[in-house]
Every structure is written in C-alpha cells, then in structure tokens.
Enzyme design. Structure first.
Site, PDB file in Angstrom:
ATOM      1  N   HIS A 273      59.830  78.240  47.248  1.00 61.69           N
ATOM      2  CA  HIS A 273      60.274  78.537  46.041  1.00 61.69           C
ATOM      3  C   HIS A 273      61.741  78.488  46.026  1.00 61.69           C
ATOM      4  CE1 HIS A 273      56.260  80.117  45.041  1.00 61.69           C
ATOM      5  NE2 HIS A 273      56.202  80.654  46.421  1.00 61.69           N
TER       6      HIS A 273
ATOM      7  N   ARG B 169      63.154  85.273  59.627  1.00 62.83           N
ATOM      8  CA  ARG B 169      62.165  84.634  58.906  1.00 62.83           C
ATOM      9  C   ARG B 169      62.518  84.675  57.415  1.00 62.83           C
ATOM     10  NH1 ARG B 169      58.704  86.594  54.586  1.00 62.83           N
ATOM     11  NH2 ARG B 169      56.508  85.816  54.720  1.00 62.83           N
TER      12      ARG B 169
ATOM     13  N   ASP C  92      64.318  85.311  39.507  1.00 68.07           N
ATOM     14  CA  ASP C  92      64.697  84.215  40.442  1.00 68.07           C
ATOM     15  C   ASP C  92      66.027  83.732  40.590  1.00 68.07           C
ATOM     16  OD1 ASP C  92      62.873  82.450  42.141  1.00 68.07           O
ATOM     17  OD2 ASP C  92      63.759  80.929  40.627  1.00 68.07           O
TER      18      ASP C  92
ATOM     19  N   ASP D 196      61.798  84.318  53.610  1.00 67.78           N
ATOM     20  CA  ASP D 196      60.810  84.536  52.695  1.00 67.78           C
ATOM     21  C   ASP D 196      60.477  83.502  51.611  1.00 67.78           C
ATOM     22  OD1 ASP D 196      58.468  86.705  51.629  1.00 67.78           O
ATOM     23  OD2 ASP D 196      60.062  86.404  49.864  1.00 67.78           O
TER      24      ASP D 196
ATOM     25  N   GLU E 170      58.944  80.545  55.519  1.00 70.10           N
ATOM     26  CA  GLU E 170      57.676  80.652  55.222  1.00 70.10           C
ATOM     27  C   GLU E 170      57.275  79.767  54.171  1.00 70.10           C
ATOM     28  OE1 GLU E 170      54.671  83.577  52.511  1.00 70.10           O
ATOM     29  OE2 GLU E 170      56.852  83.030  52.040  1.00 70.10           O
TER      30      GLU E 170
HETATM   31  C1  QV4 Z   1      52.570  91.522  38.292  1.00 65.00           C
HETATM   32  C2  QV4 Z   1      51.936  90.297  37.670  1.00 65.00           C
HETATM   33  C3  QV4 Z   1      53.018  89.075  37.178  1.00 65.00           C
HETATM   34  C4  QV4 Z   1      53.795  89.842  36.439  1.00 65.00           C
HETATM   35  C5  QV4 Z   1      54.626  90.956  36.979  1.00 65.00           C
HETATM   36  C6  QV4 Z   1      55.620  91.946  36.018  1.00 65.00           C
HETATM   37  O1  QV4 Z   1      51.033  89.663  38.715  1.00 65.00           O
HETATM   38  O2  QV4 Z   1      52.263  88.300  36.667  1.00 65.00           O
HETATM   39  O3  QV4 Z   1      54.748  88.809  35.711  1.00 65.00           O
HETATM   40  O4  QV4 Z   1      53.759  91.947  37.582  1.00 65.00           O
HETATM   41  O5  QV4 Z   1      56.610  92.428  36.620  1.00 65.00           O
HETATM   42  C7  QV4 Z   1      53.848  92.399  43.605  1.00 65.00           C
HETATM   43  C8  QV4 Z   1      52.504  92.498  42.718  1.00 65.00           C
HETATM   44  C9  QV4 Z   1      52.361  91.469  41.677  1.00 65.00           C
HETATM   45  C10 QV4 Z   1      53.804  92.062  40.600  1.00 65.00           C
HETATM   46  C11 QV4 Z   1      54.691  91.766  41.512  1.00 65.00           C
HETATM   47  C12 QV4 Z   1      56.002  91.909  40.655  1.00 65.00           C
HETATM   48  O6  QV4 Z   1      51.225  92.303  43.771  1.00 65.00           O
HETATM   49  O7  QV4 Z   1      50.984  91.826  40.928  1.00 65.00           O
HETATM   50  O8  QV4 Z   1      53.474  91.146  39.620  1.00 65.00           O
HETATM   51  O9  QV4 Z   1      54.875  92.581  42.554  1.00 65.00           O
HETATM   52  O10 QV4 Z   1      56.294  93.311  39.912  1.00 65.00           O
HETATM   53  C13 QV4 Z   1      54.641  90.486  48.298  1.00 65.00           C
HETATM   54  C14 QV4 Z   1      53.148  90.536  47.772  1.00 65.00           C
HETATM   55  C15 QV4 Z   1      52.868  90.351  46.173  1.00 65.00           C
HETATM   56  C16 QV4 Z   1      54.008  91.329  45.522  1.00 65.00           C
HETATM   57  C17 QV4 Z   1      55.392  90.904  46.175  1.00 65.00           C
HETATM   58  C18 QV4 Z   1      56.549  91.684  45.502  1.00 65.00           C
HETATM   59  O11 QV4 Z   1      52.272  89.781  48.484  1.00 65.00           O
HETATM   60  O12 QV4 Z   1      51.648  90.905  45.953  1.00 65.00           O
HETATM   61  O13 QV4 Z   1      54.103  91.410  44.118  1.00 65.00           O
HETATM   62  O14 QV4 Z   1      55.242  91.218  47.625  1.00 65.00           O
HETATM   63  O15 QV4 Z   1      56.440  92.858  45.823  1.00 65.00           O
HETATM   64  C19 QV4 Z   1      52.864  82.590  47.623  1.00 65.00           C
HETATM   65  C20 QV4 Z   1      54.220  82.225  47.989  1.00 65.00           C
HETATM   66  C21 QV4 Z   1      54.555  83.094  49.225  1.00 65.00           C
HETATM   67  C22 QV4 Z   1      54.159  84.470  49.329  1.00 65.00           C
HETATM   68  C23 QV4 Z   1      52.817  84.688  48.831  1.00 65.00           C
HETATM   69  C24 QV4 Z   1      52.145  86.004  48.910  1.00 65.00           C
HETATM   70  O16 QV4 Z   1      54.518  80.932  48.043  1.00 65.00           O
HETATM   71  O17 QV4 Z   1      55.890  82.890  49.529  1.00 65.00           O
HETATM   72  O18 QV4 Z   1      52.260  83.938  47.703  1.00 65.00           O
HETATM   73  N1  QV4 Z   1      54.473  84.928  50.452  1.00 65.00           N
HETATM   74  C25 QV4 Z   1      55.890  85.770  50.731  1.00 65.00           C
HETATM   75  C26 QV4 Z   1      55.503  87.245  51.301  1.00 65.00           C
HETATM   76  C27 QV4 Z   1      54.868  88.007  50.544  1.00 65.00           C
HETATM   77  C28 QV4 Z   1      55.594  88.273  49.362  1.00 65.00           C
HETATM   78  C29 QV4 Z   1      56.454  87.365  48.708  1.00 65.00           C
HETATM   79  C30 QV4 Z   1      56.651  86.099  49.295  1.00 65.00           C
HETATM   80  C31 QV4 Z   1      57.398  87.727  47.789  1.00 65.00           C
HETATM   81  O19 QV4 Z   1      55.280  87.125  52.588  1.00 65.00           O
HETATM   82  O20 QV4 Z   1      54.623  89.400  51.167  1.00 65.00           O
HETATM   83  O21 QV4 Z   1      54.923  89.139  48.226  1.00 65.00           O
HETATM   84  O22 QV4 Z   1      58.467  88.325  48.304  1.00 65.00           O
HETATM   85  O23 QV4 Z   1      51.842  81.985  48.421  1.00 65.00           O
HETATM   86 CA    CA Z   2      63.282  80.209  43.259  1.00 65.82          CA
END
Ligand code: QV4
Ligand code: CA
Length: 512
Positions: free
Chosen positions: A216, A210, A182, A212, A248
């Site tokens: 947060h 957009r 973060d 993201d 978002e």
């Molecule tokens: C995992 C574990 C964690 C652990 C971590 C260790 O879950 O507990 O700490 O490993 O490294 C992926 C995996 C996720 C993994 C993470 C980090 O799915 O399991 O954590 O990577 O390695 C997208 C996907 C996520 C993905 C992420 C990064 O949706 O699954 O995580 O990209 O690759 C909330 C938010 C909102 C968000 C939404 C999905 O408020 O902001 O969840 N939406 C935006 C995007 C979305 C993106 C992100 C945010 C992050 O639209 O596509 O998440 O940039 O509601």
């Molecule tokens: Ca933050």
C-alpha cells in the site's frame, strides 16, 4: 571508477537484505503480543541459549484502544502517534528489553506501521495506549503532529475513499486499506516523521524492521524513508551496518502489484511459501512431498536472496490477509511440526518461527467469529505474563511453539548446517522424502499412510547420532531414537506412519 559506482549502487541495494544475525544463528521468532518484560526474560533464559537469532516484536508505537471488539489484537495496527508506550509496555521497558536481548546476541526487529494511522471511524478523545488525544474524524494526531494535509485524501479517487479494486495500483497505494487513514508518504514532512520514529528505535539498538502493509506504499516513497535511516547502533553492530528491512507484501500472483517491485529495497515476505507448504503437507490438490525436490525458486518463489519465509503468520493463521485456507498452524500440531521442520532444514530464505497464544475459536460457515481476540488478558485489559512450566512449555494461554522440542531443535539444526548445500535427495515418489545439508545434517519425513523402511546415503561422517525430533542429546546420551551412520555414510531409517512425529533429523552436533 565505474566499478566503484557499481559497488556503491549494488552495495546499497543489498545492504538492507542482511538480518545481521550473530554467533552463526539463522532464525528469528515472532513473539506476537508478548510484553516487553517477558521478551527480555525470554532472550536471556531461552532464545540466547537455544540459538534463536532475533525476535519480531508487535508494533511498539502508540495505538488506539478498541472497546468494540474489546481490545482486539489488531488495535496495534492502528497507530495514533509514535510515542513508545503500547499494550506490551512502556518506553523504559522497551529500551530495557532491547538492551538485554542485544547483550545475549538476540536481535530485535520492530513491526513498523507507517502506511496509515487509525481507522476513519476511530472517534475522538484519549482512548489510546499512552493517553494522547487524537481525532480520527478531523484527521488530527497532535502527538506527531499530523493534520488532515498529511493524508492521501484527494489522491484517492474511489467513491468511498477505500481500496475496492486490487487491480489498480493507484487505488491500492493512495486509498484507505479497510478505512485506515492513509498517510501521504510523498510529503517530505511525513517521510521525516516516519524516519524519525524508526531512527529512534535504531538508536535504541534494534536491528531492523518488518514493514507493515508495504503493498500500500509506493516503492519510491519507501526508498526515500529507508534512505534516511541511521546505521545500526555500534554498541552491538559493526560500523556501517544498515537496518534489516523485510517488507510485508502479499503476492500470491494475479494482482497488479507484485513483490518484485520491492526487492531492491529489502527482503519481501514470500506468502506463496506457507500456502504451498500447507497444501503439500495436507496433501491437497494432489500435492506430494516428493514434488518438493526443487522447493524454492523452482516452485516459482522469489529469488532466495530476497525471500523472507514462514509457515504461518499472525494474520493468515486466523483468516486475515489472504491465502489462508491451506496454512498449517499449532492447531494441527503434527502437521505443523513437520512443516516447520521442513522449512528450517531447507536452505531457502530467511526463516521466521511463529509463537502464538490460544483463543476460543467459533466457526460460523467456515469463518472464525473470534478472529479478533487479543492476547491472554486480565479483566482490566492488561496482558497476562508468560509463565514457564517445568517441561519448558508455557502457561497462561501462551502456546510458545518456539519452545516445542521439535521446533527449537530444528532451529539449532539450521544453525549447524548453515551455508551447506541441499544434497542427497531421496523420495519414494509419494510423501516420503529425505535430504541432507552437505555433511552437516540430514532429515527424513514419512507423510504417507504406510511405514517407511529404507537405507540411504546421508553424506554424514560415520557414527551414532541422536534424532533431535524424538529426543535430544543430553549429557552425552540420547533421549530419543538413535541413528547409526556407517563409514560409507549410509544409514537405515524406520518411521512408522503412526509415530507421534513421523520425521527424523540428525546433525553434526547431535553425534554421540
Ligand atoms: C472497518 C470496515 C471498513 C470501514 C472501517 C471504518 O471493514 O470497510 O471503512 O471499518 O473505520 C480492523 C477491522 C476492520 C476495520 C478496520 C478499521 O478488522 O474491519 O474496518 O480495523 O477500523 C490488521 C487486521 C485488520 C484490522 C487492521 C487495523 O488484519 O482486520 O482492521 O489490523 O486494526 C491486506 C494487506 C496487508 C494486511 C492484510 C490483513 O495488503 O497489508 O490485508 N496485513 C497487515 C498486517 C495486519 C494489519 C494491517 C496490515 C493493517 O499484517 O495485521 O491488519 O495495518 O492483504
Ligand atoms: Ca497508502
């Protein structure tokens, strides 16, 4: 003097709400995971000619390359720097795309991932889209450069460093979203690096962002970053144009952080819109189309001028994010076309059309085990090009919802009725509804299980109109249903509940 100050303050606060769409266009399309070369060609051969105003592109910044799961689409939401080579192509291809799209009046909006870098478990090495070295464990990203001091480590007070409780705003903003490192956006240095990245894209010609994961980030930090952004490139935009910002924030109600906190900074994604529209179209929870007479702010959605709306997005269509159960997608094409048609006919919000690729779903206890699958790819991991069939549809696994006749014709409808009021509402107190847009367009839906047969005032000038859902006007003739509007504006409509698409739309430019 006071007046001048008010204008200055108000002007600033609304500036980033304007998408700067050109030639009376009103909608943008998310070409999720498309290659830059394909988007450039699509702007010229389809989006410009068919009246789309802009494209949301997948994140162009350098990202981690994931082996497990193999090349997941979400690797692009794990930046490792701000070099502009990504799964979609090189910086040169990105630049060529921006130029060619702008030259045909189609804007580019960049998905900007600025809340975090890659996951804490992202390892160390050069497994990244431009081959830059990084270390997730040391929090070292020399290509920016960011070091461990540039992250919110000490500011987060949860035991595992992650967001566990969405009821605590400090946690949501200062801790890690699913383990993603973060960024400390209160630091002048970090703000400067993020703004430098966004400014490079603005100078190349993009129309906005957009942003993201906005929930947060602190509104004050974002205000600072947005304040550093350049005006849009005057080669394509008028002097003094501010970048369009849509943020978002998933706010379905009931959380500590609300969408409202970000309205003064730009538009905000209205996630209630697709969740509710899906519920209505599916007729879940006793919802009926007739209840949408006051659709928009009347349904508790955010103010029209702040809203950015869509039927589905890349997350909630595959169960990521929140509120996905009712969302309609291309997997339910009949319902989907009605939902997109309703959105595009209705005046509320700035609208985004989704364009997807197909993947093999594998549901186990209601969860898709394949929700991670990336775009159609070759065995070396490179993304397959979008091929175009003779009937305008796409091949190679690309769904191209934006090329479905019912959808591109409604994009045109929205352009034709732009600025006209919602008018001439009719409903049968069930799931048959109709409404117009002044004297420029009229749409009627039958989502009941029985036929619709009714004569209504359309508000349109008399004449014969072509229904742009069952067909289109081609060389002065209509390939679909024809609708006769009398001199009094009244027209007779018949829609069988078994029609392939149980809705009809006419507009000023579909008049024969
Ligand atoms: C995992 C574990 C964690 C652990 C971590 C260790 O879950 O507990 O700490 O490993 O490294 C992926 C995996 C996720 C993994 C993470 C980090 O799915 O399991 O954590 O990577 O390695 C997208 C996907 C996520 C993905 C992420 C990064 O949706 O699954 O995580 O990209 O690759 C909330 C938010 C909102 C968000 C939404 C999905 O408020 O902001 O969840 N939406 C935006 C995007 C979305 C993106 C992100 C945010 C992050 O639209 O596509 O998440 O940039 O509601
Ligand atoms: Ca933050």
């Amino acid at each position: 003097m006071t007046w001048l100050i008010l204008v200055a303050v108000f002007g600033l606060s609304v500036a980033q709400h304007n998408p700067h769409l050109k030639h009376g266009r009103t909608s943008i399309v998310h070409l999720f995971e498309w290659r830059w070369a394909d988007i450039a060609a699509e702007c010229e051969r389809f989006l410009g000619p068919y009246g789309y105003g802009g494209v949301q592109i997948s994140p162009p910044s350098e990202h981690i390359v994931l082996d497990n799961p193999w090349r997941a689409w979400y690797q692009r939401y794990q930046p490792i720097g701000y070099k502009l080579c990504s799964r979609s192509g090189s910086e040169a291809e990105l630049s060529d795309m921006i130029t060619r799209c702008n030259n045909v009046g189609v804007n580019i909006y960049v998905d900007a991932v600025i809340n975090h870098m890659c996951g804490s478990g992202g390892g160390e090495g050069t497994h990244s889209s431009c081959g830059s070295w990084f270390s997730a464990s040391k929090q070292d990203f020399p290509s920016v450069p960011y070091s461990s001091q540039d992250f919110n480590n000490n500011k987060c007070h949860t035991s595992n460093g992650e967001i566990n409780n969405y009821g605590d705003p400090n946690e949501v903003r200062n801790c890690r979203l699913v383990g993603l490192l973060d960024l400390a956006l209160e630091k002048d240095y970090v703000r400067g690096k993020v703004a430098e990245y966004m400014n490079k894209l603005i100078d190349m010609g993009v129309a906005g962002f957009r942003v993201d994961a906005v929930k947060h980030m602190w509104p004050g930090d974002l205000q600072n970053v947005y304040g550093r952004l350049h005006n849009l490139n005057t080669k394509w935009f008028s002097n003094g144009s501010r970048p369009f910002i849509y943020q978002e924030v998933i706010d379905l109600g009931g959380e500590a952080i609300s969408a409202r906190e970000y309205f003064h900074l730009g538009r905000v994604t209205e996630f209630k819109y697709g969740a509710k529209l899906g519920t209505v179209i599916r007729k879940w929870n006793g919802e009926k189309l007739s209840y949408t007479r006051n659709w928009g702010e009347g349904w508790g959605f955010m103010p029209n001028g702040d809203a950015f709306v869509f039927v589905d997005n890349h997350d909630n269509k595959r169960g990521h994010g929140a509120g996905g159960a009712s969302i309609v997608t291309f997997w339910d094409p009949r319902l989907y076309k009605m939902a997109v048609g309703y959105m595009l006919a209705h005046p509320y919000g700035v609208t985004r059309v989704m364009s997807s690729y197909r993947w093999d779903r594998n549901f186990v206890n209601g969860k898709d085990q394949n929700d991670w699958i990336g775009p159609p790819s070759n065995s070396d991991g490179s993304t397959k090009p979008v091929t175009i069939n003779a009937d305008l549809t796409c091949g190679n696994g690309w769904v191209c919802e934006h090329r479905w006749r019912q959808i591109y014709n409604m994009v045109k409808f929205r352009n034709v009725v732009n600025g006209q009021p919602h008018s001439n509402w009719w409903d049968n107190q069930s799931n048959q509804v109709a409404f117009g847009r002044g004297n420029r367009g009229f749409i009627i839906f039958n989502n009941d299980d029985w036929d619709l047969d009714v004569t209504l005032n359309t508000g349109m000038p008399g004449g014969t109109y072509c229904d742009v859902i069952s067909g289109l006007k081609e060389n002065g003739t209509c390939t679909g249903k024809q609708i006769q509007v009398g001199g009094d504006g009244r027209a007779h409509f018949k829609i069988s509940s078994r029609d392939e698409d149980p809705f009809v739309a006419i507009h000023a430019e579909s008049k024969l």
